[in-house]
Design a protein around this motif. Sequence first.
Motif, PDB file in Angstrom:
ATOM      1  N   THR A 192       1.256  10.996  -5.861  1.00 31.19           N
ATOM      2  CA  THR A 192       1.424  11.753  -7.099  1.00 31.19           C
ATOM      3  C   THR A 192       2.684  11.293  -7.813  1.00 31.19           C
ATOM      4  N   GLY A 193       2.592  11.226  -9.132  1.00 33.46           N
ATOM      5  CA  GLY A 193       3.763  10.883  -9.934  1.00 33.46           C
ATOM      6  C   GLY A 193       4.175   9.431  -9.870  1.00 33.46           C
ATOM      7  N   GLY A 194       3.252   8.519  -9.575  1.00 31.63           N
ATOM      8  CA  GLY A 194       3.594   7.106  -9.543  1.00 31.63           C
ATOM      9  C   GLY A 194       3.783   6.537 -10.938  1.00 31.63           C
TER      10      GLY A 194
ATOM     11  N   SER B 240       0.855  -1.186   0.000  1.00 30.73           N
ATOM     12  CA  SER B 240       0.000   0.000   0.000  1.00 30.73           C
ATOM     13  C   SER B 240       0.889   1.234   0.000  1.00 30.73           C
ATOM     14  N   LEU B 241       0.778   2.027  -1.046  1.00 27.29           N
ATOM     15  CA  LEU B 241       1.584   3.233  -1.206  1.00 27.29           C
ATOM     16  C   LEU B 241       0.753   4.451  -0.839  1.00 27.29           C
ATOM     17  N   SER B 242       1.389   5.459  -0.235  1.00 29.44           N
ATOM     18  CA  SER B 242       0.654   6.625   0.235  1.00 29.44           C
ATOM     19  C   SER B 242       1.394   7.907  -0.097  1.00 29.44           C
ATOM     20  N   GLY B 243       0.610   8.943  -0.360  1.00 27.70           N
ATOM     21  CA  GLY B 243       1.200  10.264  -0.568  1.00 27.70           C
ATOM     22  C   GLY B 243       1.586  10.940   0.727  1.00 27.70           C
ATOM     23  N   ASP B 244       1.171  10.368   1.862  1.00 27.05           N
ATOM     24  CA  ASP B 244       1.521  10.950   3.168  1.00 27.05           C
ATOM     25  C   ASP B 244       1.388   9.866   4.231  1.00 27.05           C
TER      26      ASP B 244
ATOM     27  N   ASP C 156       6.144  10.100  -6.513  1.00 24.89           N
ATOM     28  CA  ASP C 156       7.167   9.944  -7.561  1.00 24.89           C
ATOM     29  C   ASP C 156       7.852   8.584  -7.534  1.00 24.89           C
ATOM     30  N   ILE C 157       7.221   7.598  -6.947  1.00 25.42           N
ATOM     31  CA  ILE C 157       7.813   6.266  -6.930  1.00 25.42           C
ATOM     32  C   ILE C 157       7.740   5.647  -8.323  1.00 25.42           C
TER      33      ILE C 157
ATOM     34  N   SER D  21      -4.647  10.434  -6.488  1.00 30.48           N
ATOM     35  CA  SER D  21      -3.388   9.909  -7.012  1.00 30.48           C
ATOM     36  C   SER D  21      -3.241  10.251  -8.487  1.00 30.48           C
ATOM     37  N   THR D  22      -2.006  10.352  -8.928  1.00 33.35           N
ATOM     38  CA  THR D  22      -1.703  10.428 -10.361  1.00 33.35           C
ATOM     39  C   THR D  22      -0.702   9.319 -10.664  1.00 33.35           C
ATOM     40  N   ALA D  23      -0.997   8.538 -11.699  1.00 30.86           N
ATOM     41  CA  ALA D  23      -0.150   7.377 -11.974  1.00 30.86           C
ATOM     42  C   ALA D  23      -0.112   7.090 -13.465  1.00 30.86           C
TER      43      ALA D  23
END
Length: 399
Positions: A120-122, A76-80, A89-90, A142-144
Amino acid sequence: DTSSPTPPTPPCSGGSWGAITDPVNAVHVREDGDDAAGDGSGSAPYRSLAAAVEAWQAGAGSSIALGPGTFTGVVSLSGDHGDGTSDNDIRIEGCSASETILVPDAGDDGLSILKLTGVTGGTLSGFTLLGGYRSLWICADSTAAVTGVNVESGERAGIVAVGAGTTVTLSDVNVTNPVPAADYAGDEAAYGISVSTANVSMEGGGIRGATGVAFLAEGATISLTDVDITDTSTLTTGQFGRGIQLQGLSTATVDTVTLAGNQDAGLFSSQSLSLNHTALTVRNTGAGALTDDTDTTGDGIVVSQGGPDEAIYDASLFVTRITGCTVTGSARAGMVVQDVLVEELSGNTAGADNDYAPGGVSIIVQGSAQISASAPDAYEEAATALDLNWTALVVEQGE
């Protein structure tokens, strides 16, 4: 063509990192890695994606490089994360969809293999997600960008995008054979891609073997280009079986898309504010689906305001353009427009030849549907008859 896509030539064969953008500075994951003893370097890789993400958060590398093989676990990836760290940006890159496989662990029931929340920026590329509950879930602004990823046998849905601020770009992404979820009793829909209020563009790739609806958009903004959507089956009730379903005031552009072997409709739109169809190919829409009164369906393209029990608004609020489309082998009608404004209608070949629509139907106009003055005279004349029923209008249109 409803066959499986030809897998790409594996760029990581022989143990190289040739497909990875920055192999030297990446955090490495390989089947022979070790989460406890590894440091993420090419010579001492980690074994799991979760360990690599943790190291990446701590600044161990510019991206995450997944080698060939099968890797278990969910991430689980998170912006914060609430501690000053984020996964913004991952970049997670595998060898190819045929070589790098991500699967949930035995205890991961009900979890997505990858979930992005406010990231953002995944960037995700070059692997297959096999199984998982909503295998890839992208939400909360999210942006991916997702490229060269296959999603197979996802429970309930292969890919889900949710939220008005969520923007997803899919390139050469294939979703196959999603499966119904056990916790949705009485609803065995298994979507290929489900989009709710998000902005999603998809170019290349396709969806095959969904149940109910292959690509579902609810209040979303979508763009589909050069996509194949095939073999969507009905629910056990005999209803649905749609390649694309747009609803809830969605806005859509559908360009050079092939819809084949779907059991109710190739494309079904209900209350789309703006819908552009260009160069669609719709083939062999079956008669496998049923209406509420058990009549069989099977229409190539259907654009309407909604069901019979919904309020009908001014047709000009719902604008569609249908150009250069080819519809063949529909069990019922080639195209149906109901209570919408068709602003442009040209260069289409759409037909059927059956008891419902004898002789080949190009389009059926229902209710308050309007054809603008830019369309051929025959359509203008037909649009003045606002009380037409399903079979009242047969109009031919050539190239």
